[in-house]
Scaffold this motif. Structure first.
Motif, PDB file in Angstrom:
ATOM      1  N   PRO A 178       3.226  -1.097  17.647  1.00  0.00           N
ATOM      2  CA  PRO A 178       4.437  -1.508  16.457  1.00  0.00           C
ATOM      3  C   PRO A 178       3.539  -2.152  15.314  1.00  0.00           C
ATOM      4  N   ASP A 179       2.836  -1.641  14.818  1.00  0.00           N
ATOM      5  CA  ASP A 179       2.140  -2.066  13.582  1.00  0.00           C
ATOM      6  C   ASP A 179       2.785  -1.770  12.281  1.00  0.00           C
ATOM      7  N   THR A 180       2.438  -2.539  11.308  1.00  0.00           N
ATOM      8  CA  THR A 180       2.910  -2.211   9.905  1.00  0.00           C
ATOM      9  C   THR A 180       2.044  -2.268   8.917  1.00  0.00           C
ATOM     10  N   GLY A 181       2.223  -1.497   7.861  1.00  0.00           N
ATOM     11  CA  GLY A 181       1.285  -1.438   6.545  1.00  0.00           C
ATOM     12  C   GLY A 181       1.783  -2.261   5.355  1.00  0.00           C
ATOM     13  N   VAL A 182       0.825  -2.748   4.952  1.00  0.00           N
ATOM     14  CA  VAL A 182       1.233  -3.489   3.534  1.00  0.00           C
ATOM     15  C   VAL A 182       0.318  -3.058   2.554  1.00  0.00           C
ATOM     16  N   PRO A 183       0.729  -3.070   1.313  1.00  0.00           N
ATOM     17  CA  PRO A 183      -0.364  -2.693   0.244  1.00  0.00           C
ATOM     18  C   PRO A 183      -1.322  -3.579   0.282  1.00  0.00           C
ATOM     19  N   LEU A 184      -2.416  -3.282  -0.152  1.00  0.00           N
ATOM     20  CA  LEU A 184      -3.887  -4.037  -0.334  1.00  0.00           C
ATOM     21  C   LEU A 184      -3.567  -4.638  -1.674  1.00  0.00           C
ATOM     22  N   GLY A 185      -3.864  -6.040  -1.417  1.00  0.00           N
ATOM     23  CA  GLY A 185      -3.664  -6.922  -2.299  1.00  0.00           C
ATOM     24  C   GLY A 185      -2.453  -7.680  -2.698  1.00  0.00           C
ATOM     25  N   ASP A 186      -1.263  -7.208  -1.958  1.00  0.00           N
ATOM     26  CA  ASP A 186      -0.047  -7.835  -2.192  1.00  0.00           C
ATOM     27  C   ASP A 186       0.297  -8.884  -1.097  1.00  0.00           C
ATOM     28  N   LEU A 187       0.063 -10.344  -1.619  1.00  0.00           N
ATOM     29  CA  LEU A 187       0.225 -11.284  -0.921  1.00  0.00           C
ATOM     30  C   LEU A 187       1.536 -11.576  -0.501  1.00  0.00           C
ATOM     31  N   ALA A 188       2.508 -11.236  -1.116  1.00  0.00           N
ATOM     32  CA  ALA A 188       3.977 -11.370  -1.206  1.00  0.00           C
ATOM     33  C   ALA A 188       4.374 -10.600  -0.016  1.00  0.00           C
ATOM     34  N   ALA A 189       4.085  -9.324   0.127  1.00  0.00           N
ATOM     35  CA  ALA A 189       4.465  -8.316   1.183  1.00  0.00           C
ATOM     36  C   ALA A 189       3.607  -8.773   2.651  1.00  0.00           C
ATOM     37  N   LEU A 190       2.716  -9.567   2.368  1.00  0.00           N
ATOM     38  CA  LEU A 190       1.753 -10.102   3.622  1.00  0.00           C
ATOM     39  C   LEU A 190       2.639 -11.094   4.324  1.00  0.00           C
ATOM     40  N   GLU A 191       3.155 -12.221   3.275  1.00  0.00           N
ATOM     41  CA  GLU A 191       3.763 -13.338   3.755  1.00  0.00           C
ATOM     42  C   GLU A 191       5.108 -12.940   4.330  1.00  0.00           C
ATOM     43  N   ARG A 192       5.833 -11.965   3.657  1.00  0.00           N
ATOM     44  CA  ARG A 192       7.077 -11.458   4.221  1.00  0.00           C
ATOM     45  C   ARG A 192       7.030 -10.936   5.538  1.00  0.00           C
ATOM     46  N   GLU A 193       5.944 -10.362   5.864  1.00  0.00           N
ATOM     47  CA  GLU A 193       5.930  -9.757   7.684  1.00  0.00           C
ATOM     48  C   GLU A 193       5.334 -11.200   8.252  1.00  0.00           C
ATOM     49  N   LEU A 194       4.704 -11.901   7.866  1.00  0.00           N
ATOM     50  CA  LEU A 194       4.087 -13.075   8.579  1.00  0.00           C
ATOM     51  C   LEU A 194       5.487 -13.794   9.101  1.00  0.00           C
ATOM     52  N   LYS A 195       6.494 -14.120   8.119  1.00  0.00           N
ATOM     53  CA  LYS A 195       7.504 -15.037   8.360  1.00  0.00           C
ATOM     54  C   LYS A 195       8.361 -14.508   9.627  1.00  0.00           C
ATOM     55  N   ARG A 196       8.281 -13.266  10.163  1.00  0.00           N
ATOM     56  CA  ARG A 196       8.962 -12.599  11.100  1.00  0.00           C
ATOM     57  C   ARG A 196       8.339 -13.365  12.400  1.00  0.00           C
ATOM     58  N   GLY A 197       6.951 -14.008  12.277  1.00  0.00           N
ATOM     59  CA  GLY A 197       6.588 -14.667  13.556  1.00  0.00           C
ATOM     60  C   GLY A 197       6.037 -13.901  14.756  1.00  0.00           C
ATOM     61  N   ASP A 198       5.911 -12.699  14.470  1.00  0.00           N
ATOM     62  CA  ASP A 198       5.549 -11.968  15.444  1.00  0.00           C
ATOM     63  C   ASP A 198       4.055 -11.038  15.436  1.00  0.00           C
ATOM     64  N   VAL A 199       3.365 -11.653  14.094  1.00  0.00           N
ATOM     65  CA  VAL A 199       2.043 -11.026  13.845  1.00  0.00           C
ATOM     66  C   VAL A 199       0.933 -11.591  14.217  1.00  0.00           C
ATOM     67  N   ALA A 200       0.168 -11.013  15.098  1.00  0.00           N
ATOM     68  CA  ALA A 200      -1.157 -11.372  15.574  1.00  0.00           C
ATOM     69  C   ALA A 200      -2.122 -11.456  14.728  1.00  0.00           C
ATOM     70  N   ALA A 201      -2.381 -10.575  13.641  1.00  0.00           N
ATOM     71  CA  ALA A 201      -3.631 -10.458  12.570  1.00  0.00           C
ATOM     72  C   ALA A 201      -3.091  -9.426  11.582  1.00  0.00           C
ATOM     73  N   LEU A 202      -4.082  -9.621  10.448  1.00  0.00           N
ATOM     74  CA  LEU A 202      -4.209  -8.563   9.608  1.00  0.00           C
ATOM     75  C   LEU A 202      -5.494  -7.966   9.704  1.00  0.00           C
ATOM     76  N   ILE A 203      -5.827  -6.492   9.658  1.00  0.00           N
ATOM     77  CA  ILE A 203      -6.961  -5.879   9.778  1.00  0.00           C
ATOM     78  C   ILE A 203      -7.328  -5.351   8.253  1.00  0.00           C
ATOM     79  N   VAL A 204      -8.559  -5.686   7.887  1.00  0.00           N
ATOM     80  CA  VAL A 204      -8.684  -5.145   6.478  1.00  0.00           C
ATOM     81  C   VAL A 204     -10.171  -4.698   6.204  1.00  0.00           C
ATOM     82  N   GLU A 205     -10.322  -3.619   5.294  1.00  0.00           N
ATOM     83  CA  GLU A 205     -11.557  -3.341   4.890  1.00  0.00           C
ATOM     84  C   GLU A 205     -11.766  -3.945   3.627  1.00  0.00           C
ATOM     85  N   PRO A 206     -12.866  -4.957   3.483  1.00  0.00           N
ATOM     86  CA  PRO A 206     -12.980  -5.440   2.137  1.00  0.00           C
ATOM     87  C   PRO A 206     -13.004  -4.408   0.924  1.00  0.00           C
ATOM     88  N   ILE A 207     -13.768  -3.269   1.314  1.00  0.00           N
ATOM     89  CA  ILE A 207     -13.496  -2.040   0.405  1.00  0.00           C
ATOM     90  C   ILE A 207     -12.944  -0.908   1.214  1.00  0.00           C
TER      91      ILE A 207
END
Length: 461
Positions: A178-207
């Motif tokens: 049950p994982d979820t995609g967010v746009p690279l660089g979009d901090l607002a989208a990241l924060e919206r998902e984090l506020k749900r309280g069920d996120v373990a991590a963000l995995i990201v390629e620096p490039i």
């Protein structure tokens, strides 16, 4: 103990010519079909450094490095010697009930490049390193969901596929995690998902490998702060970007203050010989996973930490220091990217050159002139990404340079050559690329005729 009469050289001499037929009958039958279609059905006889040689003794420049595996080029003598030495030592390997020195030594060396991390798990591939990070993050936080960035690529096993940002790879393989995609660089989208309280991590390629898109300046640091504020972890996938590829040992090190909780490593660490993956992490995470003797094997790999892989990894790190590989990747990458970027104003089909170190994306775009625009539109109507393929093919067929299109339906060529290349290879690539672009802009019959062939093929499939 005897060899049983097995003779590898004789087997290759007798059956090597059947290579494409053997793949068609017994392996992925679409691979030889694809190679025949685009004219990549070469027969390479040997390789060394950044070059292949065919049956006629012609050399080919490798600007692909086995999708980044061959960071030191092929058959580096130091890595070869290390493997000969470890085989000749006849070690008691993989007893599973001892603590051999080579894994500890390699872990120690790897961790010296990222002092904020403490422990390492060794597996067998990049996707295994990602799977490990996903499991560890979920268990350490007690949360089910991992966020990933749109267009990311983290592997194709079920867990890593769940955080793959390319939906086409997932078709037919659901349900996934049950994982979820967010746009690279979009901090607002990241924060919206984090506020749900069920996120373990963000995995990201620096490039990102697909398209060679960099995380925006400051994004990793800000994402890390958001994650930690919500008691979630940052996972850096450095499978392709790590070990010097971008001009720093790890790509996240281009941004000050970024200290991922877990880092995934593979590809170049193998020396191009023995598959290996590594997941580096913080002490508290490992201690939570392996919390008691009852859980000593709660996560393990049958071939993980094998002596050959560990010896190759140690040799790779020694070569990187002795030959200043990271500095070479930075300097040669700057030279290559600069010379290619200077061509953007010259060629209307060339849209942008981007990347860091020796991870470079060359993006093509819609031209302004009517004649070129009509040809471009014809290709785009058939299948997006065909123009980039039109450039890749003559680079190989006429200039003997191996490259790749950066992803399905992308007009981007990705350059990830061995980190040992220098000015000679830069000259050869830029000269060949300029010739191909001159022909494309001049309406050269060969390159556009090939484009029409690709269109026909795309319509048939």
């Amino acid at each position: 103990m005897t060899d049983g009469g097995f003779d590898l050289a004789r087997l290759l001499a007798e059956r090597g010519g059947e290579r494409y037929d053997l793949h068609t009958r017994h392996l992925n039958h679409q691979l030889p079909r694809m190679l025949h279609t685009i004219g990549f059905d070469k027969v390479y006889q040997r390789a060394e450094g950044a070059y292949f040689w065919d049956e006629e003794g012609q050399d080919y420049l490798d600007m692909l490095a086995g999708f980044g595996v061959m960071g030191l080029g092929r058959h580096h003598p130091v890595v070869r010697k290390a493997l000969h030495d470890v085989l000749d030592a006849s070690l008691a390997d993989l007893t599973r009930f001892d603590c051999p020195p080579l894994p500890g030594l390699l872990a120690e060396r790897l961790l010296s490049y990222t002092p904020h991390l403490d422990r390492v798990f060794f597996g067998n591939s990049g996707t295994e390193a990602v799977e490990t990070a996903l499991k560890f993050a979920r268990y350490a936080t007690g949360r089910p969901r991992v966020l990933y960035c749109v267009h990311a690529f983290h592997g194709l096993t079920t867990g890593s596929l769940s955080v793959n940002g390319e939906e086409g790879f997932k078709d037919g393989f659901r349900p996934l995690l049950p994982d979820t995609g967010v746009p690279l660089g979009d901090l607002a989208a990241l924060e919206r998902e984090l506020k749900r309280g069920d996120v373990a991590a963000l995995i990201v390629e620096p490039i990102q490998g697909k398209g060679v898109h960099q995380s925006p300046p400051g994004y990793l640091r800000a994402a890390q702060e958001l994650l930690h504020r919500h008691k979630a972890l940052l996972i850096a996938d450095e499978v392709q970007t790590g070990l010097g590829r971008t001009g720093e040992f790890f790509a996240y090190q281009h941004e000050a203050g970024v200290e991922p909780d877990l880092v995934c490593v593979a590809k170049t660490l193998s020396g191009g010989y023995v598959p290996v993956g590594a997941t580096l992490g913080k002490d508290w995470i490992f201690k939570k996973i392996y919390s008691s003797m009852d859980r000593v094997l709660v996560h393990s790999a049958s071939f993980g930490s094998n002596a050959q892989a560990m010896a190759a990894g140690l040799a790779v790190l020694a070569v990187m220091e002795d030959e200043r590989i990271v500095a070479n990747a930075r300097a040669t990458g700057d030279l290559l990217r600069g010379r290619l970027a200077a061509l953007v104003d010259k060629y209307e089909l060339l849209h942008e050159v981007r990347g860091r170190g020796l991870m470079i994306g060359i993006e093509f775009g819609r031209p302004k002139s009517l004649a070129l625009r009509s040809r471009w539109t014809m290709l785009q109507a058939a299948r997006k990404g065909l123009f980039a393929q039109m450039v890749v093919v003559p680079l190989l067929q006429r200039h003997r340079i191996l490259t790749q299109v950066s992803g399905d339906h992308l007009e981007v060529i990705k350059l990830i050559p061995p980190l040992i290349i220098g000015e000679r290879e830069v000259d050869r690539f830029v000269d060949a690329f300029t010739t191909v672009m001159d022909e494309a802009h001049g309406g050269g019959s060969l390159i556009w005729e090939f484009g029409r062939t690709l269109v026909k093929q795309a319509l048939q499939t």
